[in-house]
Motif scaffolding. Structure first.
Motif, mmCIF file in Angstrom:
data_model
loop_
_atom_site.group_PDB
_atom_site.id
_atom_site.type_symbol
_atom_site.label_atom_id
_atom_site.label_comp_id
_atom_site.label_asym_id
_atom_site.label_seq_id
_atom_site.Cartn_x
_atom_site.Cartn_y
_atom_site.Cartn_z
ATOM 1 N N UNK A 34 -0.278 2.620 -4.066
ATOM 2 C CA UNK A 34 -1.330 3.615 -3.863
ATOM 3 C C UNK A 34 -2.300 2.809 -3.009
ATOM 4 N N UNK B 1 2.710 3.406 -0.204
ATOM 5 C CA UNK B 1 3.226 4.727 -0.762
ATOM 6 C C UNK B 1 3.017 5.876 0.238
ATOM 7 N N UNK B 2 2.201 5.943 0.876
ATOM 8 C CA UNK B 2 1.676 6.695 2.151
ATOM 9 C C UNK B 2 2.913 6.465 2.957
ATOM 10 N N UNK C 232 13.049 10.539 -5.380
ATOM 11 C CA UNK C 232 13.746 9.445 -4.724
ATOM 12 C C UNK C 232 13.009 7.987 -4.919
ATOM 13 N N UNK D 179 9.375 10.884 4.732
ATOM 14 C CA UNK D 179 9.707 12.239 4.423
ATOM 15 C C UNK D 179 10.575 12.129 2.810
ATOM 16 N N UNK D 180 10.250 10.960 2.370
ATOM 17 C CA UNK D 180 10.997 10.923 0.910
ATOM 18 C C UNK D 180 10.542 11.853 -0.124
ATOM 19 N N UNK E 267 2.677 13.334 -6.200
ATOM 20 C CA UNK E 267 2.659 14.312 -5.152
ATOM 21 C C UNK E 267 2.915 13.766 -3.935
ATOM 22 N N UNK E 268 3.661 14.409 -2.784
ATOM 23 C CA UNK E 268 3.714 13.613 -1.385
ATOM 24 C C UNK E 268 2.283 14.386 -0.940
ATOM 25 N N UNK E 269 2.093 15.672 -1.092
ATOM 26 C CA UNK E 269 0.832 16.069 -0.498
ATOM 27 C C UNK E 269 -0.016 16.444 -1.606
ATOM 28 N N UNK E 270 -1.205 15.499 -1.549
ATOM 29 C CA UNK E 270 -2.042 15.507 -2.613
ATOM 30 C C UNK E 270 -3.206 16.448 -2.375
ATOM 31 N N UNK F 165 6.163 8.101 1.734
ATOM 32 C CA UNK F 165 6.074 9.452 2.015
ATOM 33 C C UNK F 165 5.879 9.842 3.623
ATOM 34 N N UNK F 166 5.496 9.292 4.263
ATOM 35 C CA UNK F 166 5.270 9.539 5.709
ATOM 36 C C UNK F 166 6.789 9.761 6.231
#
Lengths: 326, 280
Positions: free
Chosen positions: A157, A162-163, A174, A169-170, A323-326, A166-167
């Motif tokens: 983080x 991590x960004x 996963x 699209x994971x 969460x991907x989207x916080x 997630x960017x």
């Protein structure tokens, strides 16, 4: 680390104490020689014969020179005086005295009215370490597995990796499974080392199947790793993660029936005990190692089931938190 | 009216962190449009919300209010490959795994985008020579800061996404390479890639198709570099920026005293930044 922990445990705990100063007092009793000889042959006790009477023995015990004294009386009775400040020392002395007495009685063709049969499970003289070792193995497996994953996302983080992941699209699941898979290689190695050192290094009895024990240890490790991942997915800093982990460690040690049977814990706390996967695992470890039980016994299969359920529940919580989207 | 050619369209975007007393508003009622196949330069002092804005566009942060459309979809919702393979992101932090080699890093990210190994190798070969990267077998943790930043940019460019979000990609990169990177960005923009780039180098932003001057979570001004400079009669983007910053507190309607204070601080920070640029 786990190898070192289990090594230290095996070396420090469960060895019979030796060099305990103990007096045997002669009152011209006919039984004296036989009992003194019997005690003399014990490795644990250093026998002192120079103490003359009970009063002298008591003062030497009071001053710490002796752990205890046995007065062999004229009338054929025996008096055992002890410094009872250390339970393990006391029980060692009592066992030695009882053995010497039994030997003397046997030589006279007599015996105690109580005969202790060969135990159904375990050894004739159950060692403390045999009770403790399975629990400590559970503790070690649980602790290092938690530590493996607790910091997983704290760093990611902070440094932005991590960004980036997630960017691409994971899905959080996963990412979690990725961590779990990677750390599992370490887990398998660590669990093998712990079991090998305990069973082959320190001769802790393993009556049951090595495979069952190994699989349960792995499941327990996964349960702990999933818990660590959950903590990691919530924690915002290393400090915060440690703050959650440290208070978990202590109850695990105290409430899981590792040091003391769960049955001896106040009823009101027992639900907490049974919420911990370590409680189920410690019971099952003991059953596999001492009783030689397998999956056909509920103690064992329930531990498998509970650990698996705990792991899935924690993974699900972690996936919801991360969460991907916080 | 929704212009079809807009790759990004943001209206009234608000986003902050925390709740209650500890709450910090980062983006305040921000609006922005970025045409497909253009380069948008986002300028502003650190702490003005550039990174938060990029993360909202990326779908990593959810807007609290406002409308947001990226490549025709809403980030993080079905049918939108943002986050996903439509976007390339190069964060301000290096954000690389230190234990991996350059080669492994590219392989890992390429696989996340389901690229074939051959395709990854082909791109890798090109990126290594284009960005002047050290040998691909070198471990990332042992590279210099500037080299790491170039690897980070390489990861963003790797899968040739339709949208590139680059957070200060040229910090610590030498001027010659910086020029080459900009040339490449213009080239791929001409081929339809939309690029948002944040930067501290004001002169660099002059090469963008559009520039947004951002401060305190909102855009002070937005337009083509030449357009922005013209009405103020200033010859450089720096001076335009400085002038806009000084005028802003008076322009703002209903702003509280605290916010005006905040603006003054921001203006000083900006002045310092611009000053540095002029000297540098």
């Amino acid at each position: 680390m786990p190898a070192l922990q289990i090594l230290l445990f095996g070396l420090a705990i469960g060895g019979t104490p030796t060099g305990l100063d103990f007096a045997v007092i002669d009152d011209d009793a006919p039984m004296f020689d036989a009992i003194a000889d019997g005690l003399n042959s014990s490795e644990s006790l250093v026998i002192h014969l120079e103490v003359k009477d009970e009063t002298a023995a008591r003062s030497k015990i009071a001053s710490g020179e002796l752990w205890g004294a046995l007065v062999v009386r004229n009338d054929g009775t025996l008096l055992l005086v002890l410094d009872n400040s250390n339970q393990q020392v006391t029980s060692t002395i009592v066992v030695e005295v009882r053995e010497a007495m039994t030997a003397v009685l046997a030589a006279q063709g007599a015996s105690l009215p109580l005969e202790i049969a060969e135990p159904v499970y375990g050894e004739r003289d159950p060692a403390f370490i045999d009770f403790l070792a399975p629990g400590i193995m559970v503790m070690v497996c649980f602790m290092f597995s938690i530590i493996l994953t607790t910091m997983a996302f704290v760093g990611e983080r902070y440094d932005g990796t991590l960004d980036r992941v997630f960017a691409a699209g994971t899905h959080p699941l996963e990412v979690l499974l990725g961590h779990l898979t990677a750390f599992s290689t370490i887990l398998i190695g660590q669990v093998s080392v712990v079991i090998l050192i305990a069973v082959y290094g320190f001769d802790i009895p393993l009556e049951g199947s090595l495979f069952t024990l190994f699989t349960l240890a792995l499941l327990l490790g996964w349960a702990a790793m999933c818990f660590g991942l959950f903590v990691s997915s919530k924690a915002e800093s290393e400090f915060q993660a440690m703050q959650v982990i440290m208070p978990v460690m202590f109850p695990v040690l105290l409430l899981s029936g590792i040091l003391w049977p769960v049955e001896g814990i106040p009823l009101i706390l027992q639900p907490v005990s049974w919420a911990l996967p370590t409680t189920w695992s410690a019971e099952a470890f003991r059953s596999i190692m001492i009783r030689g039980w397998g999956l056909e016994h509920s103690v064992v299969w329930k531990a498998f089931l509970y650990n698996a359920g705990f792991a899935v529940a924690m993974l699900w919580l972690a996936a919801r938190t991360l969460k991907v989207r916080e | 009216m929704v212009a079809a050619e807009d790759a990004i369209r943001i209206v009234g975007l608000t986003r902050g962190y925390g709740r209650g007393k500890g709450r910090i508003d980062v983006l305040r009622d921000l609006g922005m449009e970025v045409a497909a196949g253009s380069i948008y330069g986002l300028l502003g002092p650190s702490g003005c919300g550039k990174t938060t804005l990029l993360k909202v566009i990326l779908g990593r942060l959810a807007p609290e209010s406002g409308e947001l459309r990226v490549l025709g979809g809403i980030p993080g919702e079905g049918g939108c490959a943002v986050p996903g393979s439509d976007v390339g992101y190069s964060p301000q932090e290096i954000a690389l795994y230190e234990d991996l080699s350059i080669d492994e890093t590219l392989l890992f990210h390429g696989r996340l985008h389901r690229m074939s190994e051959a395709a990854i190798r082909q791109r890798e070969e090109w990126l290594v020579s284009f960005l002047d990267l050290p040998a691909a077998a070198r471990q990332v943790g042992k590279l210099s800061g500037g080299q790491k930043r170039r690897v980070s940019l390489a990861v963003g460019l790797l899968h040739e996404p339709r949208l590139l979000l680059l957070d200060e990609p040229t910090v610590g990169v030498d001027p010659e390479l910086r020029a080459r990177i900009w040339m490449h960005l213009k080239e791929i923009a001409a081929n339809g890639t939309t690029i948002i780039i944040t930067t501290h180098y004001i002169d660099e932003a002059g090469q963008a198709d559009r520039v947004g001057l951002m401060r305190n979570g909102a855009l002070l001004a937005e337009g083509a570099p030449a357009e922005l400079m013209a009405p103020h009669g200033h010859i450089s983007l720096e001076q335009t920026f400085l002038l806009l910053c000084r005028r802003r507190p008076a322009d703002r309607d209903g702003s509280s005293a605290a916010e005006v204070d905040g603006d003054d601080e921001g203006a000083e920070a900006l002045a310092a930044m611009v000053g540095e640029e002029v000297v540098g």
